[in-house]
Design a protein around this motif. Sequence first.
Motif, PDB file in Angstrom:
ATOM      1  N   ARG A 137       0.819  -1.115  -0.035  1.00  0.00           N
ATOM      2  CA  ARG A 137      -0.091  -0.008   0.000  1.00  0.00           C
ATOM      3  C   ARG A 137       0.772   1.213   0.000  1.00  0.00           C
ATOM      4  O   ARG A 137       1.741   1.305   0.975  1.00  0.00           O
ATOM      5  N   GLY A 160      -8.140   2.507   4.022  1.00  0.00           N
ATOM      6  CA  GLY A 160      -7.166   2.880   4.935  1.00  0.00           C
ATOM      7  C   GLY A 160      -6.558   4.269   4.927  1.00  0.00           C
ATOM      8  O   GLY A 160      -5.101   4.577   5.106  1.00  0.00           O
ATOM      9  N   CYS A 161      -7.347   5.226   4.219  1.00  0.00           N
ATOM     10  CA  CYS A 161      -6.825   6.459   3.770  1.00  0.00           C
ATOM     11  C   CYS A 161      -6.893   7.496   5.124  1.00  0.00           C
ATOM     12  O   CYS A 161      -7.860   7.506   5.772  1.00  0.00           O
ATOM     13  N   GLN A 162      -5.942   8.191   5.343  1.00  0.00           N
ATOM     14  CA  GLN A 162      -5.952   9.283   6.423  1.00  0.00           C
ATOM     15  C   GLN A 162      -6.751  10.288   5.823  1.00  0.00           C
ATOM     16  O   GLN A 162      -7.404  10.976   6.609  1.00  0.00           O
ATOM     17  N   CYS A 214      -5.409   9.131  -2.228  1.00  0.00           N
ATOM     18  CA  CYS A 214      -5.535   8.654  -0.880  1.00  0.00           C
ATOM     19  C   CYS A 214      -4.068   8.737  -0.203  1.00  0.00           C
ATOM     20  O   CYS A 214      -3.121   8.461  -0.760  1.00  0.00           O
ATOM     21  N   ARG A 223      -2.144   7.693   3.189  1.00  0.00           N
ATOM     22  CA  ARG A 223      -2.034   6.906   4.276  1.00  0.00           C
ATOM     23  C   ARG A 223      -1.343   7.395   5.345  1.00  0.00           C
ATOM     24  O   ARG A 223      -0.237   8.003   4.962  1.00  0.00           O
TER      25      ARG A 223
END
Length: 390
Positions: free
Chosen positions: A208, A234-236, A387, A389
């Motif tokens: 990722r 799983g994206c911040q 995205c 992460r």
Amino acid sequence: MKIASIVVGLLVLALPGVALDAAAKTAAKAAEKTTAKKSAVAAKPASDDPDSAVDTIGPPSQGALEAAGWRIIDDLVTGARLGLPSALVPKTALARMGSRWTSRQGQIDIETFRLHEGALAALFDDEKKVRRRIVEHSTLAPDSFVMSGMQGLKRFIVRVQSSGSELRGVTILFDRATEGVMAPIAAAMANSYQGFPDPSAAPPPGLRRSVEYGTAIVVSGQGHLVTTAQIADGCQTITIPGFGHAERIAADKASDVALLRVYGAQDLLPVALAGDSGAGDDLTLVGVADPLAQAGGGAVTRALAHRSAQNLDPAPKLGFSGAAAVDAQGLFVGMVDLSSTAVAGAGAVSQATLLPVETLRAFLQTQNIAIASGNTPIDQSVVRVICVRK
């Protein structure tokens, strides 16, 4: 150049950052097994050694990489791709010819660079003459070189690759006090470095990226968009360039569809989802390729593909996960789902499948999103999604 020592590193996911001292204490335990081997390498006299220190230093353990915050990043300043111990080097800045990452107290310094015109052999000789640098190991190949040794009170590794007359490289410097942690990680960085990454090549299965680019399709005038669940996982933070922050409000991992929403966005034009996924096998894919595939740009692009069952051939460039697929009449028939698989002798290979329009309609109905109608040009309903992460 051997690359076996990076295999573990490429498959490790990035974990949340920690301070250098804490990471060093954790990673030092994992690095103890490599210390004796590393010390023997460091004791060699200066010479052009075909077995460079990058090859002879043992690979870092998974625990050491996790403690260091290992992740694969794309350096958009130089166009290179590299592994980075992000927890150890939290400070970032632009450098004279690339990007720079440093630790809080300056014990570790990592810098990328790019020369648009240069000769590899000449740069190899120049790098040996850098002030206060003592080269202990160096290897020059037709399209790359690596060298390592001492520079003042720090250890260094330089890795450079060429394509035509363009040169791209990375310099890694670290205090000898951090050597137990940084020697294996610096070798992993040098081995993972790709000065000229193939924009069509898939990342290793399971990897990722810390910043991942994909495509999203506008499905309502209220700011709803669909993309693949893996892109939005799983994206911040999730960003739609030109429209702002997006929120993932639903996902179905079984069908690999995610629903995003941009609040307060204006001028979003939804695509009509009235097509039939079975209408023809010669398709046009409409998406926004990864910046590395279009010289840092963000334009909507097209690619032709033929469908066999649900597989699409050839697979489009990175960034097309979530792209729209239209038939010969320009009707929307589905969404592109990109993945990677390991193939013996070929590394990671991209595979593309079609998520049928019927699947998307069913998903949107479960989310109470009205299906749009009309004839909006597909290019105006496709946007880039980014995205980020941890």
